[in-house]
Design an enzyme around this catalytic site. Structure first.
Site, mmCIF file in Angstrom:
data_model
loop_
_atom_site.group_PDB
_atom_site.id
_atom_site.type_symbol
_atom_site.label_atom_id
_atom_site.label_comp_id
_atom_site.label_asym_id
_atom_site.label_seq_id
_atom_site.Cartn_x
_atom_site.Cartn_y
_atom_site.Cartn_z
ATOM 1 N N CYS A 92 -5.206 0.823 6.474
ATOM 2 C CA CYS A 92 -5.412 2.280 6.481
ATOM 3 C C CYS A 92 -6.710 2.699 5.797
ATOM 4 C CB CYS A 92 -4.230 3.001 5.847
ATOM 5 S SG CYS A 92 -4.082 2.826 4.057
ATOM 6 N N CYS A 146 -8.286 -5.531 -9.860
ATOM 7 C CA CYS A 146 -7.843 -4.490 -10.779
ATOM 8 C C CYS A 146 -7.467 -3.268 -9.938
ATOM 9 C CB CYS A 146 -8.973 -4.188 -11.754
ATOM 10 S SG CYS A 146 -8.491 -3.167 -13.131
ATOM 11 N N CYS A 165 0.850 -1.190 0.000
ATOM 12 C CA CYS A 165 0.000 0.000 0.000
ATOM 13 C C CYS A 165 0.889 1.245 0.000
ATOM 14 C CB CYS A 165 -0.905 -0.013 1.228
ATOM 15 S SG CYS A 165 -1.929 1.471 1.410
ATOM 16 N N CYS A 168 -7.295 -1.101 1.405
ATOM 17 C CA CYS A 168 -6.297 -1.610 2.346
ATOM 18 C C CYS A 168 -6.963 -1.809 3.690
ATOM 19 C CB CYS A 168 -5.153 -0.599 2.455
ATOM 20 S SG CYS A 168 -3.929 -1.021 3.719
ATOM 21 N N CYS A 193 0.336 3.091 3.600
ATOM 22 C CA CYS A 193 0.812 2.593 4.898
ATOM 23 C C CYS A 193 1.844 1.473 4.792
ATOM 24 C CB CYS A 193 -0.363 2.128 5.747
ATOM 25 S SG CYS A 193 -1.148 0.599 5.172
#
Length: 170
Positions: A136, A156, A85, A133, A88
């Protein structure tokens, strides 16, 4: 009988309506409006996110935007490693599950265990499954049921929402 002018007017009306929906895409759904109102391991104010993210990362991760297809170099990346991510640094996808979907966005057939969460996205007059995510709450992209075996899924992802960490890098 309808004339070409009638069809032209209809086309312009539809184009205007679509532009309105497109402009509304920058609108953040109330359930996602304030990530600090949800309990995530990583929480920041909008100002704090703006300090650590590029404007495009902020627009995608925090405002549920979508990058232009074909704009991310991660789509063509074939190196071994992990996609994390951009907000984070949580490990999200292994390069072993990446495939070329032809959509213009990095695609995976499976996330890492306990990496992502999903929610319903009813924008653009359709219902899709949004992927974010789990640590976060950052918007990553969408998952569709047209991917390869063994899962049949296509995660995607917006490349700007990801960072690539090559295998063996700390």
């Amino acid at each position: 009988m309808y004339s070409r002018r009638d069809f032209s007017k209809l086309g312009l009306t539809l184009a205007g309506a679509f532009a309105g929906f497109k402009a509304a895409s920058s609108y953040v759904r109330p359930s996602q409006a304030d990530s600090t109102s949800k309990t995530f391991e990583v929480t920041k104010t909008e100002e704090e996110w703006k300090k650590i993210l590029t404007p495009e990362q902020f627009r995608v991760l925090r405002k549920e935007g979508t990058e232009r297809p074909g704009s991310s170099p991660l789509d063509a990346n074939e190196a071994a490693g992990t996609y994390v991510c951009a907000g984070c640094a949580l490990a999200l996808y292994s390069s072993e599950t990446k495939f070329h979907s032809g959509t213009g966005w990095p695609s995976f057939w499976q996330p890492l265990e306990n990496a992502v969460a999903t929610s319903e996205d009813s924008s653009y007059l359709m219902t899709r499954t949004e992927v974010h995510c789990r640590r976060c709450g950052g918007h990553l992209g969408h998952v569709f049921e047209d991917g390869p075996k063994p899962t049949g899924l296509r995660y995607c992802m917006n490349g700007v929402a990801l960072k690539f960490v090559p295998k063996g890098a700390a």
